[in-house]
Design a protein around this motif. Structure first.
Motif, PDB file in Angstrom:
ATOM      1  N   CYS A 198       0.846  -1.172   0.005  1.00 46.97           N
ATOM      2  CA  CYS A 198       0.092  -0.158  -0.034  1.00 46.97           C
ATOM      3  C   CYS A 198       0.987   1.336  -0.079  1.00 46.97           C
ATOM      4  O   CYS A 198       1.295   1.702   0.993  1.00 46.97           O
ATOM      5  N   PRO A 199       0.963   1.621  -1.232  1.00 42.97           N
ATOM      6  CA  PRO A 199       2.209   2.778  -1.205  1.00 42.97           C
ATOM      7  C   PRO A 199       1.897   3.976  -0.600  1.00 42.97           C
ATOM      8  O   PRO A 199       2.698   4.868  -0.221  1.00 42.97           O
ATOM      9  N   ASP A 200       0.488   4.142  -0.127  1.00 46.43           N
ATOM     10  CA  ASP A 200      -0.064   5.538   0.535  1.00 46.43           C
ATOM     11  C   ASP A 200       0.334   5.240   1.874  1.00 46.43           C
ATOM     12  O   ASP A 200      -0.211   6.127   2.819  1.00 46.43           O
ATOM     13  N   ALA A 201       0.405   4.358   2.363  1.00 46.32           N
ATOM     14  CA  ALA A 201       0.637   3.913   3.975  1.00 46.32           C
ATOM     15  C   ALA A 201       2.235   4.011   4.111  1.00 46.32           C
ATOM     16  O   ALA A 201       3.021   3.561   3.530  1.00 46.32           O
ATOM     17  N   ARG A 202       2.327   4.908   5.450  1.00 48.24           N
ATOM     18  CA  ARG A 202       3.680   5.205   5.606  1.00 48.24           C
ATOM     19  C   ARG A 202       3.825   5.145   7.234  1.00 48.24           C
ATOM     20  O   ARG A 202       2.855   5.517   7.911  1.00 48.24           O
ATOM     21  N   ALA A 203       4.797   4.418   7.825  1.00 44.76           N
ATOM     22  CA  ALA A 203       5.059   4.303   9.158  1.00 44.76           C
ATOM     23  C   ALA A 203       6.220   5.257   9.559  1.00 44.76           C
ATOM     24  O   ALA A 203       7.316   5.100   8.914  1.00 44.76           O
ATOM     25  N   PHE A 204       6.349   6.147  10.500  1.00 46.89           N
ATOM     26  CA  PHE A 204       7.383   6.833  10.999  1.00 46.89           C
ATOM     27  C   PHE A 204       7.758   6.553  12.553  1.00 46.89           C
ATOM     28  O   PHE A 204       6.927   6.685  13.418  1.00 46.89           O
ATOM     29  N   SER A 205       8.998   6.375  12.901  1.00 48.94           N
ATOM     30  CA  SER A 205       9.479   6.071  14.132  1.00 48.94           C
ATOM     31  C   SER A 205      10.162   7.465  14.751  1.00 48.94           C
ATOM     32  O   SER A 205      10.415   8.306  13.915  1.00 48.94           O
ATOM     33  N   TYR A 206      10.108   7.467  15.908  1.00 49.87           N
ATOM     34  CA  TYR A 206      10.678   8.561  16.802  1.00 49.87           C
ATOM     35  C   TYR A 206      10.394   9.887  16.683  1.00 49.87           C
ATOM     36  O   TYR A 206      10.811  10.824  16.413  1.00 49.87           O
ATOM     37  N   VAL A 207       9.015   9.658  16.200  1.00 40.06           N
ATOM     38  CA  VAL A 207       8.159  11.139  16.110  1.00 40.06           C
ATOM     39  C   VAL A 207       7.161  10.990  17.049  1.00 40.06           C
ATOM     40  O   VAL A 207       6.016  10.302  17.206  1.00 40.06           O
ATOM     41  N   GLY A 208       7.258  12.012  17.943  1.00 41.27           N
ATOM     42  CA  GLY A 208       6.305  12.269  19.012  1.00 41.27           C
ATOM     43  C   GLY A 208       5.291  13.270  18.664  1.00 41.27           C
ATOM     44  O   GLY A 208       5.538  14.317  18.043  1.00 41.27           O
ATOM     45  N   VAL A 209       4.050  13.245  19.247  1.00 41.50           N
ATOM     46  CA  VAL A 209       2.863  14.117  18.976  1.00 41.50           C
ATOM     47  C   VAL A 209       3.073  15.230  20.188  1.00 41.50           C
ATOM     48  O   VAL A 209       2.944  15.200  21.398  1.00 41.50           O
TER      49      VAL A 209
END
Length: 564
Positions: A198-209
């Protein structure tokens, strides 16, 4: 990619943001993406670095949850266990389990009181109640069960099977559950599968809200300091023990206006290197009661013995670490069931601690708090323009069905229909991976015909990566390779493959999660220096970057793993 940057930029706009990259958040991310939903996952640390990295390595129905009357949870967990045995055959395996039993009838009344909600804390369980529990266990898994039913053995046969078991055990019971070899890797493989499909799905680590301002979520990259905003239609809060903290951030830090959903309990585990204990455990798990009636486990895992766990209320998951009193408790419990085996503090080579995200409860004992999962929906308000769905509780074993249930809630809100289900979807290296036995040997023979790698080396890669071992092996062969000096069972090119292909951003990602080096007690300063230099070369780190990542790793090992 250089320094610690992400491969792709975080988009400004998306349909759903999933906050939390533990196993449940990853499951929601995967299922939503497979339904064609534009979804972004944000995780404040590495993927599966919290409670999802600190489980007891069991994939089980939860035998003791029957005492609380949680039949739906146990049935669902047993079904999910059997799905995982099929969908992740490279990481999930049957686990024969031995239960020493001390009394025939004594403890039955206390168990019945717990069942009807009148019990106050743990107590010893009788052979009669354990027999009833195991009969229910077999019955609840009858439709999907792929392993033998339970059986009881006499005290004589128990001691023949396990001579080191305490002579106070009058009977034994044997039943089957399952264990997971690399839970953190399984989570990462689900992300890799999802992003590939699913090219539109992306996961990002070390990113805080950081905060919310109307329609926008403000985020900060915790490694680079980069900041930005993302605008979702809906947010799924899958931060586990951090659910309430995340909701507070989403409410503009208005603590008094945010309801409390979660109260965590801390579970600590010991990794022990002791030859006597390893011999006593053999190829089975021992599922035993301490003198106070609390359940403990011990089984051999990756060359050492895993012993656990504690169950202690904790309010701030950031403060979770294994205290000296917990180590003493678990070692005492071991002596209770194996009185003639001397296990010393010095035999502990690694410690890990996680926080179970249990629902807020007024139960008188932690064991009485439900392990089932649920969710809460909060509508938009004056601070934020989007609804928030918070995940409450949940066992590692039930991550797939929990993700499915939350996806159905989201799809209903979005007015969309489900396209597919994940019931029979293989994960990562479990795809096209044959079962142990002759089929696997024929597969190995076929694959090795196209490689120039030594069979023993390739089998080690297969043990770590399943069918993905083919990609790792080809990468290792493409250029000159050599074993790591500190841990010769790993090679330089193997580590480089993980760095380049598995969303690695920090030194601890490799040492503690993409490999089993930490759990096996193999961390040393030489190892840190060797892998650090390799990562610096691949990721373009400066000397200052490398020193910072070494410091971050040392801090994490000291806080979470009692290693300095």
């Amino acid at each position: 990619m250089t320094h610690s940057s992400q491969v792709t930029a975080i988009p400004k706009r998306t349909t759903v943001v999933v906050i939390g990259g533990g196993i449940n958040g990853i499951s929601v991310f995967r299922d939503l993406a497979l339904q064609g939903v534009d979804v972004v996952l944000l995780e404040q640390g590495d993927f599966c670095s919290g409670a999802s990295a600190a489980l007891s390595r069991m994939v089980h129905g939860g035998l003791r949850y029957l005492e609380n009357g949680e039949f739906r949870l146990v049935r669902q967990s047993l079904q999910e266990r059997d799905f995982l045995l099929r969908n992740a055959p490279h990481y999930v395996f049957p686990l024969p389990t031995l239960v020493p039993i001390f009394d025939l009838f004594h403890g039955s009344f206390a168990s019945l009181k717990r069942f009807i909600g009148l019990g106050k804390g743990p107590s010893r369980r009788s052979a009669v109640m354990i027999k009833i529990g195991l009969m229910l266990y077999d019955w609840l898994s009858r439709k999907s069960r792929s392993m033998p039913a339970h059986k009881f053995v006499s005290g004589r046969k128990l001691r023949a099977m396990s001579p080191s078991i305490t002579p106070d055990a009058r009977f034994g019971a044997i039943y089957y559950d399952a264990w997971v070899k690399y839970p953190e890797r399984l989570g990462v493989e689900m992300i890799l599968d999802t992003e590939a499909a699913c090219p539109d799905a992306r996961a990002f680590s070390y990113v805080g809200v950081e905060k919310v301002d109307g329609a926008d979520i403000h985020w900060r990259d915790r490694l680079t300091g980069e900041v930005g905003t993302i605008t979702p239609d809906l947010v799924v809060n899958a931060t586990g023990a951090w659910v309430d903290f995340t909701n507070q951030a989403l409410a503009g830090d208005q603590a008094n206006n945010t309801p409390r959903f979660v109260r965590g309990t801390k579970g600590s585990h010991l990794m022990i290197r002791n030859a006597q204990l390893a011999n006593a455990l053999g190829d089975q798990m021992v599922y035993y009661e301490n003198a106070d009636g609390r359940i403990c486990i011990a089984f051999n895992y990756l060359g050492v013995s895993l012993v656990g766990s504690t169950d202690i209320l904790i309010d701030d998951p950031e403060l979770a670490r294994c205290e000296a009193s917990e180590k003493d408790y678990m070692l005492s419990a071991l002596r209770f069931v194996f009185p003639d085996i001397d296990v010393a503090r010095d035999d502990i080579v690694h410690v890990f601690t996680g926080v179970r995200p249990l629902p807020v409860s007024d139960a008188d004992a932690t064991g009485r708090i439900s392990r089932d999962h649920s969710h809460r929906e909060q509508e938009p308000d004056e601070k934020r323009n989007f609804p928030v769905i918070s995940l409450i509780g949940g066992k590692w074993t039930t991550f797939r069905v929990f993700g499915e249930e939350i996806t159905d809630v989201v799809l209903k809100r979005l007015g969309r229909k489900r396209r597919c289900r994940t019931t029979d979807l293989c994960i990562g290296g479990g795809r096209n991976f044959p079962p142990v036995g002759k089929d696997q040997q024929r597969w190995l023979d076929t694959v090795l015909g196209d490689l120039t790698m030594d069979r023993q080396v390739f089998e080690r890669l297969v043990e770590r990566y399943g069918s993905r071992a083919i990609d790792v092996a080809r990468f290792c062969q493409a250029e000159k390779d050599a074993p790591l000096n500190a841990v010769p069972t790993y090679s330089q090119r193997e580590i480089e493959f993980l760095i380049r292909n598995e969303n690695v951003r920090s030194l601890s990602d490799i040492v503690l999660r993409r490999t089993a080096i930490g759990l096996e007690g193999g961390i040393s300063q030489n190892l840190i220096d060797e892998i650090g230099d390799l990562m610096a070369t691949v990721l373009g780190w400066s000397n200052a970057d490398l020193d910072r990542h070494k410091s971050l790793l040392t801090d994490e090992m000291g806080k979470k793993h009692s290693i300095v």
